[in-house]
Design an enzyme around this catalytic site. Structure first.
Site, PDB file in Angstrom:
ATOM      1  N   HIS A  18       0.840  -1.201   0.000  1.00 43.22           N
ATOM      2  CA  HIS A  18       0.000   0.000   0.000  1.00 43.22           C
ATOM      3  C   HIS A  18       0.882   1.261   0.000  1.00 43.22           C
ATOM      4  O   HIS A  18       0.613   2.207  -0.732  1.00 43.22           O
ATOM      5  CB  HIS A  18      -0.887   0.046   1.256  1.00 43.22           C
ATOM      6  CG  HIS A  18      -1.943  -1.010   1.308  1.00 43.22           C
ATOM      7  ND1 HIS A  18      -2.195  -1.764   2.437  1.00 43.22           N
ATOM      8  CD2 HIS A  18      -2.825  -1.444   0.377  1.00 43.22           C
ATOM      9  CE1 HIS A  18      -3.196  -2.603   2.192  1.00 43.22           C
ATOM     10  NE2 HIS A  18      -3.583  -2.436   0.951  1.00 43.22           N
ATOM     11  N   LYS A  42     -18.427  -6.121   8.486  1.00 42.21           N
ATOM     12  CA  LYS A  42     -17.164  -6.850   8.701  1.00 42.21           C
ATOM     13  C   LYS A  42     -16.567  -6.476  10.041  1.00 42.21           C
ATOM     14  O   LYS A  42     -16.593  -5.303  10.441  1.00 42.21           O
ATOM     15  CB  LYS A  42     -16.161  -6.477   7.593  1.00 42.21           C
ATOM     16  CG  LYS A  42     -16.141  -7.428   6.420  1.00 42.21           C
ATOM     17  CD  LYS A  42     -14.901  -7.153   5.591  1.00 42.21           C
ATOM     18  CE  LYS A  42     -14.851  -7.997   4.336  1.00 42.21           C
ATOM     19  NZ  LYS A  42     -13.724  -7.589   3.488  1.00 42.21           N
ATOM     20  N   ARG A  92      -1.294  -6.513  -8.538  1.00 44.13           N
ATOM     21  CA  ARG A  92      -0.127  -7.353  -8.257  1.00 44.13           C
ATOM     22  C   ARG A  92      -0.053  -8.500  -9.248  1.00 44.13           C
ATOM     23  O   ARG A  92       1.002  -8.809  -9.794  1.00 44.13           O
ATOM     24  CB  ARG A  92      -0.214  -7.924  -6.828  1.00 44.13           C
ATOM     25  CG  ARG A  92      -0.022  -6.896  -5.725  1.00 44.13           C
ATOM     26  CD  ARG A  92      -0.572  -7.383  -4.415  1.00 44.13           C
ATOM     27  NE  ARG A  92      -1.994  -7.673  -4.560  1.00 44.13           N
ATOM     28  CZ  ARG A  92      -2.829  -7.894  -3.561  1.00 44.13           C
ATOM     29  NH1 ARG A  92      -2.382  -7.874  -2.334  1.00 44.13           N
ATOM     30  NH2 ARG A  92      -4.106  -8.133  -3.778  1.00 44.13           N
ATOM     31  N   SER A 130      -3.147  -7.756   2.597  1.00 46.74           N
ATOM     32  CA  SER A 130      -3.550  -7.598   4.006  1.00 46.74           C
ATOM     33  C   SER A 130      -4.081  -8.918   4.553  1.00 46.74           C
ATOM     34  O   SER A 130      -3.799  -9.280   5.702  1.00 46.74           O
ATOM     35  CB  SER A 130      -4.618  -6.513   4.139  1.00 46.74           C
ATOM     36  OG  SER A 130      -4.075  -5.268   3.849  1.00 46.74           O
TER      37      SER A 130
END
Ligand code: PNS
Length: 159
Positions: A18, A42, A92, A130
């Site tokens: 990040h 969440k 990515r 993450s």
């Protein structure tokens, strides 16, 4: 006209990937807003307040044009309220592309004047997400070098 981009995400926790993206995106726009989603459905590992502070502390001096905020609801409603010209997202792997493309197209449907800018991640950081960081960390594995040192310290405090 000042050009503002929004880099949205969960950032739970913020990773070195990040930070790489934030630094690079901050050079492309006059202003970059890192926007943490507040998802009431969440249960996060780190609270929004913790993530906000950790991201702010992680910003180098070169990122004086970067601010950290949080948002609820539709990203494009927030992006329009903030008068952003662009969204930033990182790629990515090809799996990221598959994940991103429907969101890009849906966001374009909602607000066609706001472009999504995809930045390829640093290949050296391509294994960092993450969710994997959290999994490895909670199972006792080392995540040193995958998140900034102060983020690791905050994660250790959580356990
Ligand atoms: O870091 P993440 O979890 O991959 O980020 C995903 C995020 C926050 C960008 C995405 O879930 C999102 O935009 N959520 C806000 C709600 C919304 O606008 N949903 C429609 C997306 S097309």
């Amino acid at each position: 006209m000042s050009r503002r981009a929004i880099y949205p995400g969960s950032f739970d926790p913020p990773t070195c990937g990040h930070l790489d993206l934030i630094e690079r995106a901050s050079r492309l726009f006059d202003e970059l807003v890192v926007a943490i989603i507040v998802n009431p459905n969440k249960q996060p590992f780190l609270s929004v307040a913790e993530r906000t502070q950790l991201l702010q502390e992680a910003l180098p001096a070169s990122c004086a044009n970067v601010t950290v905020e949080s948002f609820t609801g539709l990203l494009m409603d927030y992006a329009q309220r903030r008068q952003a010209q662009a969204l930033i997202r990182g790629l990515r792997t090809s799996a990221d592309y598959e994940y991103e493309l429907p969101m890009i197209l849906m966001n374009r449907h909602l607000a066609p004047h706001i472009e999504t800018v995809l930045l390829a991640g640093d290949p050296a950081l391509a294994h960092i997400s993450s969710s994997l960081v959290k999994e490895v960390f909670k199972l006792g594995g080392s995540v040193t070098g995958l998140v900034p040192a102060h983020v690791l310290a905050a994660m250790q405090d959580k356990l």
